[in-house]
Design a protein around this motif. Structure first.
Motif, PDB file in Angstrom:
ATOM      1  N   HIS A 179       8.513   1.378   8.811  1.00 44.16           N
ATOM      2  CA  HIS A 179       7.739   0.157   9.007  1.00 44.16           C
ATOM      3  C   HIS A 179       7.543  -0.553   7.675  1.00 44.16           C
ATOM      4  CE1 HIS A 179       4.732   3.422   8.370  1.00 44.16           C
ATOM      5  NE2 HIS A 179       4.047   2.516   7.714  1.00 44.16           N
ATOM      6  N   VAL A 181       4.754  -3.206   5.849  1.00 46.03           N
ATOM      7  CA  VAL A 181       3.387  -3.681   6.074  1.00 46.03           C
ATOM      8  C   VAL A 181       3.096  -4.929   5.246  1.00 46.03           C
ATOM      9  CG1 VAL A 181       0.939  -3.046   5.945  1.00 46.03           C
ATOM     10  CG2 VAL A 181       2.662  -1.305   6.478  1.00 46.03           C
ATOM     11  N   HIS A 262       3.448  -2.423   1.616  1.00 42.81           N
ATOM     12  CA  HIS A 262       4.255  -1.213   1.435  1.00 42.81           C
ATOM     13  C   HIS A 262       5.399  -1.133   2.426  1.00 42.81           C
ATOM     14  CE1 HIS A 262       1.439   0.803   4.423  1.00 42.81           C
ATOM     15  NE2 HIS A 262       2.497   1.531   4.704  1.00 42.81           N
ATOM     16  N   ALA A 264       7.629   1.753   4.355  1.00 47.38           N
ATOM     17  CA  ALA A 264       7.601   3.180   4.696  1.00 47.38           C
ATOM     18  C   ALA A 264       9.025   3.665   4.937  1.00 47.38           C
ATOM     19  CB  ALA A 264       6.739   3.416   5.928  1.00 47.38           C
ATOM     20  N   PHE A 329       1.752   8.268   0.203  1.00 46.62           N
ATOM     21  CA  PHE A 329       1.968   6.964  -0.447  1.00 46.62           C
ATOM     22  C   PHE A 329       2.319   7.184  -1.912  1.00 46.62           C
ATOM     23  CE2 PHE A 329      -1.336   4.411   2.296  1.00 46.62           C
ATOM     24  CZ  PHE A 329      -0.530   4.548   3.404  1.00 46.62           C
ATOM     25  N   GLU A 342       5.847   4.308   1.052  1.00 45.01           N
ATOM     26  CA  GLU A 342       5.333   5.460   1.786  1.00 45.01           C
ATOM     27  C   GLU A 342       6.543   6.301   2.163  1.00 45.01           C
ATOM     28  OE1 GLU A 342       3.174   4.343   5.344  1.00 45.01           O
ATOM     29  OE2 GLU A 342       3.401   6.319   6.254  1.00 45.01           O
TER      30      GLU A 342
END
Ligand code: FE2
Length: 375
Positions: A179, A181, A262, A264, A329, A342
């Motif tokens: 993902h 963000v 961030h 991931a 993280f 992440e």
């Protein structure tokens, strides 16, 4: 006589852009050559292509890096003029574009702009000996954009004008982006989530409010938007009122607006991935209290990993109905407290580590305090 269709009805009848997945993520950085070394050496990416003056691109240098299905492009301007230099002066190093793969960039652009997206770059075809590629660009939060990339007719490594390279082949086991963000200003989260549902047909997969994500001092709200076909997932955060400054507010102040918080990275073996990244110098959030792991040991049934290893590497575990996930993280990868990464491994769990929020966000908060920004 022509019958005029109200805009909302016309929008409702138009298909959503047909997305195939994430093509790449482009970061604008102050020194792409050095950043390429950092991401290849520390994060395990391979440099697969380069575009710059030597390949006929006069105003910038770009390095294309790949690991698993993750492709990142690092771009620096060669002078102070233009939007890349302005982006870096304002935001520091950061994500400019999340590029989405499509079969037809023109159709995707038309669908998106007809559904309310702001166009930045009309469909444009570029070509070389390896074929042709069409792209188009729309705006999303802050100065961040989405490209639509149609490369079905392009056999080259990345983009016309780029040459193939192969440097650094030391994967740490990253497979794909889980993902990405975005942080937006207070009060803007719902508008941003609506943008993704109206323009792309994304649905809200999960939401968290300040009761879920609050430490003693600071708070945030988050909604997770997702395209159910491709599993492209864009959680959106906004700051919430707490006793002290939200870590999202700290980001917004240093990034000078909304932007990517961030990315991931998914791995099938987080112990190996985080272990390798730590060895290569990636700095992760640390100082998860020992009590966290004592409690984990007491309820470790069903967790396959060695808890001592998880504690040594500071990896967090969250259980859900369908299984569990492991995550950690990094510290910000920039001097400004903005972009971080992440690392996540999923063992049946589909969520975002709600049970870890407190531990994760308290770790961030300790760093925020060390920076003098927890006020
Ligand atoms: Fe995340």
């Amino acid at each position: 006589m022509a019958i005029e269709t109200p805009a909302s009805e016309a929008t409702a009848n138009l298909a959503f852009p047909e997305l195939l997945g994430t093509d790449h993520v482009e970061l604008y950085v102050g020194n792409a050559r050095q950043a390429a070394y950092f991401y290849s050496r520390a994060f395990g990416f391979t440099v697969i292509a380069y575009g710059g003056p030597e390949t006929g691109i006069r105003d910038r240098a770009s390095y294309v890096l790949e690991q698993g299905k993750v492709r990142i492009v690092l771009t620096s301007p060669l002078g102070p003029e233009g939007h890349i230099a302005q982006h870096i002066a304002l935001h520091g190093d950061g994500v400019r574009a999340i590029a989405l793969r499509v079969h037809d960039a023109e159709a995707a652009y038309l669908a998106a702009t007809s559904r309310g997206a702001t166009g930045i770059q009309e469909p444009t075809t570029v070509s070389d000996r390896s074929g042709s590629l069409t792209y188009a660009t729309i705006a999303t939060y802050g100065d961040t954009v989405h490209h639509f990339i149609a490369r079905d007719d392009y056999a080259g490594i990345h983009w016309p004008g780029f040459r193939e390279e192969t440097r650094g082949k030391e994967s740490v086991g990253v497979r794909f982006i889980d993902h990405t963000v975005g942080n937006v200003e207070k009060g803007k989260m719902d508008g941003c989530v609506n943008f993704y549902s109206e323009v792309f047909g994304f649905t809200v997969f999960q939401e968290f409010d300040e009761n879920d994500i609050a430490t003693q001092y600071s708070a945030l709200r988050s909604k997770v938007t997702r395209d159910m076909n491709t599993m492209i997932t864009f959680p959106i955060n906004e700051p919430a009122v707490g006793l002290k400054k939200s870590q999202i507010q700290e980001y917004l102040e240093f990034y000078r607006g909304a932007g990517v918080q961030h990315i991931a990275l998914h791995t099938d073996d987080i112990i190996s991935t985080v272990g390798a990244m730590r060895e290569r110098g990636v700095q992760f959030l640390s100082s998860t209290p020992n009590e966290y792991y004592d409690e984990l040991r007491e309820h470790s049934a069903g967790i396959a990993e060695d808890i001592d290893e998880l504690q040594r590497l500071n990896i967090l575990v969250d259980r859900e109905e369908d299984g569990y996930l492991l995550q950690l993280f990094t510290r910000p990868v920039t001097d400004r407290p903005t972009l971080f990464f992440e690392v996540i491994q999923r063992k049946g769990a589909k969520g975002f580590g709600k049970g870890n929020f407190k531990a994760l966000f308290e770790s961030i908060e300790r760093e925020q305090e060390a920076r003098g920004n927890l006020v």
